[in-house]
Design a protein around this motif. Structure first.
Motif, PDB file in Angstrom:
ATOM      1  N   TYR A  36       0.724  -1.426  -0.518  1.00 22.10           N
ATOM      2  CA  TYR A  36      -0.235   0.442  -0.021  1.00 22.10           C
ATOM      3  C   TYR A  36       0.570   1.338   0.072  1.00 22.10           C
ATOM      4  CZ  TYR A  36      -3.436  -2.956   1.127  1.00 22.10           C
ATOM      5  OH  TYR A  36      -4.406  -4.044   1.418  1.00 22.10           O
ATOM      6  N   SER A  82       2.642   4.578  -6.983  1.00 24.49           N
ATOM      7  CA  SER A  82       2.769   3.298  -6.185  1.00 24.49           C
ATOM      8  C   SER A  82       3.454   2.909  -6.706  1.00 24.49           C
ATOM      9  CB  SER A  82       0.835   2.867  -6.391  1.00 24.49           C
ATOM     10  OG  SER A  82       1.020   1.852  -6.166  1.00 24.49           O
ATOM     11  N   ARG A 135      -3.680  -0.292  -7.208  1.00 27.20           N
ATOM     12  CA  ARG A 135      -4.108   0.693  -6.331  1.00 27.20           C
ATOM     13  C   ARG A 135      -5.188   1.955  -7.397  1.00 27.20           C
ATOM     14  NH1 ARG A 135      -1.460   4.285  -1.790  1.00 27.20           N
ATOM     15  NH2 ARG A 135      -2.752   6.022  -2.107  1.00 27.20           N
ATOM     16  N   ILE A 150      -8.156  -0.396  -5.664  1.00 25.25           N
ATOM     17  CA  ILE A 150      -9.077   0.370  -4.329  1.00 25.25           C
ATOM     18  C   ILE A 150      -9.829   1.387  -4.200  1.00 25.25           C
ATOM     19  CG2 ILE A 150      -8.092   1.290  -2.129  1.00 25.25           C
ATOM     20  CD1 ILE A 150      -5.350  -0.520  -2.573  1.00 25.25           C
ATOM     21  N   TRP A 210     -10.731  -2.862   0.268  1.00 22.61           N
ATOM     22  CA  TRP A 210      -9.725  -2.775   0.407  1.00 22.61           C
ATOM     23  C   TRP A 210      -9.350  -3.209   1.529  1.00 22.61           C
ATOM     24  CZ3 TRP A 210      -5.678  -0.193   2.876  1.00 22.61           C
ATOM     25  CH2 TRP A 210      -5.955   1.169   3.042  1.00 22.61           C
ATOM     26  N   PRO A 213      -2.365  -7.803   3.282  1.00 24.65           N
ATOM     27  CA  PRO A 213      -3.487  -6.607   2.492  1.00 24.65           C
ATOM     28  C   PRO A 213      -4.048  -7.482   2.183  1.00 24.65           C
ATOM     29  CG  PRO A 213      -1.356  -7.899   1.314  1.00 24.65           C
ATOM     30  CD  PRO A 213      -1.196  -7.906   2.901  1.00 24.65           C
ATOM     31  N   TRP A 260       0.117   6.070   3.839  1.00 21.19           N
ATOM     32  CA  TRP A 260      -0.411   4.834   2.298  1.00 21.19           C
ATOM     33  C   TRP A 260      -0.774   6.229   1.474  1.00 21.19           C
ATOM     34  CZ3 TRP A 260      -2.456   0.038   5.136  1.00 21.19           C
ATOM     35  CH2 TRP A 260      -1.594  -0.535   6.001  1.00 21.19           C
ATOM     36  N   LEU A 278      -4.134   6.860   1.749  1.00 19.59           N
ATOM     37  CA  LEU A 278      -5.141   5.863   1.675  1.00 19.59           C
ATOM     38  C   LEU A 278      -6.466   6.499   2.757  1.00 19.59           C
ATOM     39  CD1 LEU A 278      -3.816   2.270   0.645  1.00 19.59           C
ATOM     40  CD2 LEU A 278      -5.167   3.706  -0.663  1.00 19.59           C
ATOM     41  N   ARG A 302     -11.818   1.832   4.894  1.00 18.62           N
ATOM     42  CA  ARG A 302     -10.924   0.728   5.013  1.00 18.62           C
ATOM     43  C   ARG A 302     -11.394  -0.663   5.787  1.00 18.62           C
ATOM     44  NH1 ARG A 302      -5.189   0.522   8.792  1.00 18.62           N
ATOM     45  NH2 ARG A 302      -5.560  -1.571   9.645  1.00 18.62           N
TER      46      ARG A 302
END
Ligand SMILES: [Zn+2]
Length: 371
Positions: free
Chosen positions: A60, A68, A74, A77, A83, A282, A309, A311, A316
């Motif tokens: 990640y 990435s 990616r 995601i 993810w 992951p 990350w 994100l 998540r």
């Protein structure tokens, strides 16, 4: 005094015996009736990628230049899938990790006496419950699931054990071997009517076991160029295989994909214990029946990973290995309810088998059922 010594000895003796009873007998039971939901599943087939020894943060995180090293995943995601981090348990080894993923139970401690390579007891698995499963990868992992399967419907394509040495110079070859073989397999299926119709059945599984990252991690450590470049190779391979499948199945929207790993790895290139670098793996899922990623304004996790990350705004969804969370499913409330019900009835089946076992080995006047 003598009585005291004898009592103490007895207590120790009982404790010693109990260790064998607790740790060296398998907790698994057999003879349950497999349960399933009566509703049609959203996917006809599942593609399972297991990148052996891939750490969650290694996949990640962004590279030094802010991009990435797995751009295809990616993108999934952010726009196409769901993810999270899957939490594995100790021992963080390949065999128990794969058994948890594919058969749905944690380490059978009695396995310790038999070594790590093979599971000492027979078990049911999602491969066994599939119509057909084709698998590619290491001879250390694949045969375990074919051996326990009833009937000839779990097929393995392994490189020869001694050829694992071909990965000695460049371990990514272990992964390109898998991708190349899957590609030529689908190519050959176009001219093979039997295989073609098998591949178009429902409930089929394609399992790609990718050992390169683990091998590179052991040889060069996870922060090495080799380990990171191998992740790039896997990303490219996943992209290519997705394209091959979309082409083969004419974009029918009936394929579900999962990418995960069996365990992570410490900074110094080992695994087996319970450090977060070993237990955090992951998990990316996409395709038929899987929810799209959800945008969120903020989310709270104890670890600092999300910021690192970049994100933070993509929800998540963590899972514990072996347990499927409903948040990943893109299906009706009815379907989810039926799935939960089937799951509950399946657990009840185990209780019933355990109870009848207990009943058989207990004197009848000592056995009483719960109200
Ligand atoms: Zn492994």
């Amino acid at each position: 005094m003598q009585v005291f010594i004898i009592t103490a000895l007895l207590v120790h003796f009982v404790f010693l015996i109990s260790i064998f009873d607790i740790y060296f007998t398998s907790p698994l039971v057999h003879g349950m009736t497999p349960q399933q939901t009566p509703l049609p599943p959203p996917a006809k087939r599942l593609v399972l990628f297991v990148a052996d020894g891939l750490r969650a943060d290694s996949l990640y995180e962004l590279d030094e230049d802010g991009t990435s090293r797995a751009p295809y995943l990616r993108n999934i995601i952010e726009y196409k899938g769901n993810w999270g981090v899957s939490h594995t348990r100790v021992p963080t080894e390949s065999r128990p990790g794969h058994v948890a993923l594919i058969a749905g139970f944690y380490e059978d401690v009695s396995a310790v006496a038999k070594g790590w390579k093979e599971n000492p007891v027979e078990f049911d698995s999602v491969f066994n419950e599939s119509k057909y499963t084709w698998s590619w990868g290491s001879p250390d992992i694949l045969p375990m699931f074919a051996k326990g399967a009833s009937g000839n419907h779990v097929y393995t394509h392994c490189y020869a054990a001694e050829r694992e040495d071909f990965g000695a110079e460049d371990a990514t070859k272990l992964d390109t071997w898998v991708f190349d073989n899957v590609k030529s397999f689908f190519q050959s299926a176009r001219n093979n009517q039997t295989l073609f119709s098998k591949l178009n059945e429902e409930k089929i599984i394609l399992f790609l076991h990718l050992l390169g990252i683990d091998t590179n991690g052991h040889a060069h450590r996870p922060d090495s160029r080799e380990y990171k470049d191998n992740i790039r190779k896997v990303d490219e391979g996943v992209k290519e295989i997705s394209a091959v499948l979309e082409d083969f199945y004419g974009n029918d929207g009936k394929t579900a994909f999962i990418l995960t790993s069996d365990h992570g790895m410490t900074d110094w290139g080992s695994h087996g214990a319970g450090h977060p670098s070993e237990t955090l793996t992951p998990l990316i899922a996409w395709g038929a029946g899987v929810n799209y990623a959800q945008r969120v304004a903020s989310q709270l996790f104890e670890d600092e990973f999300l910021k690192e990350w970049r994100l933070e705004t993509w929800k998540r969804q963590d899972v514990n290995q072996g347990i499927l969370p409903l948040e990943y499913l893109n299906s009706s409330g009815h379907f989810k309810a039926e799935s939960m019900f089937a799951n509950a009835v399946q657990i009840l089946e185990q209780f019933k088998v355990k109870m009848s076992q207990k009943k058989e080995t207990t004197l009848s006047f000592l056995f009483s059922t719960f109200k």
